[in-house]
Design an enzyme around this catalytic site. Sequence first.
Site, PDB file in Angstrom:
ATOM      1  N   ASP A 191       0.769  -1.211  -0.126  1.00 54.96           N
ATOM      2  CA  ASP A 191      -0.170   0.002  -0.049  1.00 54.96           C
ATOM      3  C   ASP A 191       0.945   1.278   0.112  1.00 54.96           C
ATOM      4  O   ASP A 191       2.026   1.223  -0.589  1.00 54.96           O
ATOM      5  CB  ASP A 191      -0.796  -0.158   1.217  1.00 54.96           C
ATOM      6  CG  ASP A 191      -2.149   0.649   1.056  1.00 54.96           C
ATOM      7  OD1 ASP A 191      -2.499   1.632   0.945  1.00 54.96           O
ATOM      8  OD2 ASP A 191      -3.358  -0.178   1.176  1.00 54.96           O
ATOM      9  N   SER A 198     -10.906  -0.348  -1.257  1.00 54.46           N
ATOM     10  CA  SER A 198      -9.928  -0.341  -0.458  1.00 54.46           C
ATOM     11  C   SER A 198     -10.293  -0.904   0.913  1.00 54.46           C
ATOM     12  O   SER A 198      -9.261  -1.625   1.607  1.00 54.46           O
ATOM     13  CB  SER A 198      -9.144   0.855  -0.530  1.00 54.46           C
ATOM     14  OG  SER A 198      -8.239   1.059  -1.663  1.00 54.46           O
ATOM     15  N   HIS A 217      -3.676   6.037   3.669  1.00 58.01           N
ATOM     16  CA  HIS A 217      -4.528   4.765   3.244  1.00 58.01           C
ATOM     17  C   HIS A 217      -3.812   3.572   3.808  1.00 58.01           C
ATOM     18  O   HIS A 217      -4.799   2.523   4.017  1.00 58.01           O
ATOM     19  CB  HIS A 217      -4.343   4.851   1.631  1.00 58.01           C
ATOM     20  CG  HIS A 217      -5.091   3.891   0.893  1.00 58.01           C
ATOM     21  ND1 HIS A 217      -4.760   2.660   0.459  1.00 58.01           N
ATOM     22  CD2 HIS A 217      -6.532   3.981   0.556  1.00 58.01           C
ATOM     23  CE1 HIS A 217      -5.451   1.933  -0.265  1.00 58.01           C
ATOM     24  NE2 HIS A 217      -6.663   2.645  -0.078  1.00 58.01           N
TER      25      HIS A 217
END
Length: 399
Positions: free
Chosen positions: A160, A346, A191
């Site tokens: 990520d 996600s 994120h």
Amino acid sequence: MVCLKTLSVFLAAFAAADARAVFKTQSSNKADIIPDSYIVVMKNGVSHDDFKAHVSSVSQIHSNNKAKRGTNTNGMQREFDIMNWRGYHGHFDPDTLDEILNDSKVDYVEHDQIVRISGLVTQRSAPSWGLGRVSHRQAGIRDYVFDDSAGRGVTIYGVDTGIDINHQDFRGRARWGTNTADRDNADRHGHGTHTASTFAGTTYGIAKNANIVAVKVLGSDGSGSTSGIIAGINFCVQDAQSRGILGKAAMNLSLGGGFSQANNDAVTRAQNAGIFVAVAAGNDNKDARNYSPASAPAVCTVASSTVNDSKSSFSNYGSIVDIYAPGSDIIAARPGGGSTTMSGTSMASPHVAGMGAYMIGMGIDPRQVCDRLKQISLPAIRSPGPSTTNRLLYNGSGQ
């Protein structure tokens, strides 16, 4: 004799044409293609020594062409070897590329391309609901019911934007892995910390006892390259192999781009090696078969659901989707401390990665985890999309 000579020339020409590698074209937005940047994949069975000889030869060809023509391409960048699936990434001029394509040891070549996170909007202080949903047959219950093993002894690789490994939600279970994106090992985007907190956070996570490894393949703007992602996957497999944890590992890829055979091949090799791989379906409300790594049949492709058990409006769909999981308004950790809320496939994928680690910790082989999750899932999603499963992630708690 003339006829035989003509035939032999014809057959030689045919063999030469047959030996030329395939140049694969992607269906993605051409604006996402990185100019003069290529991923080269070798044929199955090419030995380590032959691979190294090929790489050395290509480097020399590129150097010669650069000297003769004054091109400004950078040449060889990185090599891949994922359980004998061998390849490399580099920036090459057209003449060098042509030489590569004419090498009989090369299987295919494709353009490198931009890959992005599959997260959407951030909404602060929104309520969390995903943990309760995946541990109950009915919606609307906030308690999370789970086996207290909770992924103990299993390692999850978060591929990520990086992870704040010192965040209090990880309680010392997170470590640094590698960075294929830039020179800054921090998660400047948030994120990656959020997804890691979802799959293995103490407060916000599914597998609360799993170990976490930060694999940074995306930068602070949430984007990276296919070649960088493959390099990250390469690290995960080699790290798991060196530590003796193949069969006790999972990987989350909350990212995606246009179709890439190389990306799909890399995640397939990781899955077959003994790492359970969960990937986001994508956020364009389109068929996930045109996205990678979502379109790889061997991995567990995850679409996003809402608190009302509907398909999230943004979620990709299609027959390649294996399962739905909570993805709208999911609260989890943010870098530096505290929490925030994000939406996207996600956010759905790490629910499945965490549940995969949970199952592996209970003795299920990583290569059987996705099928097991589908077996115990709930037929709960309303209007899941054309040719798409309606199955929602469930941990089998009996509640």
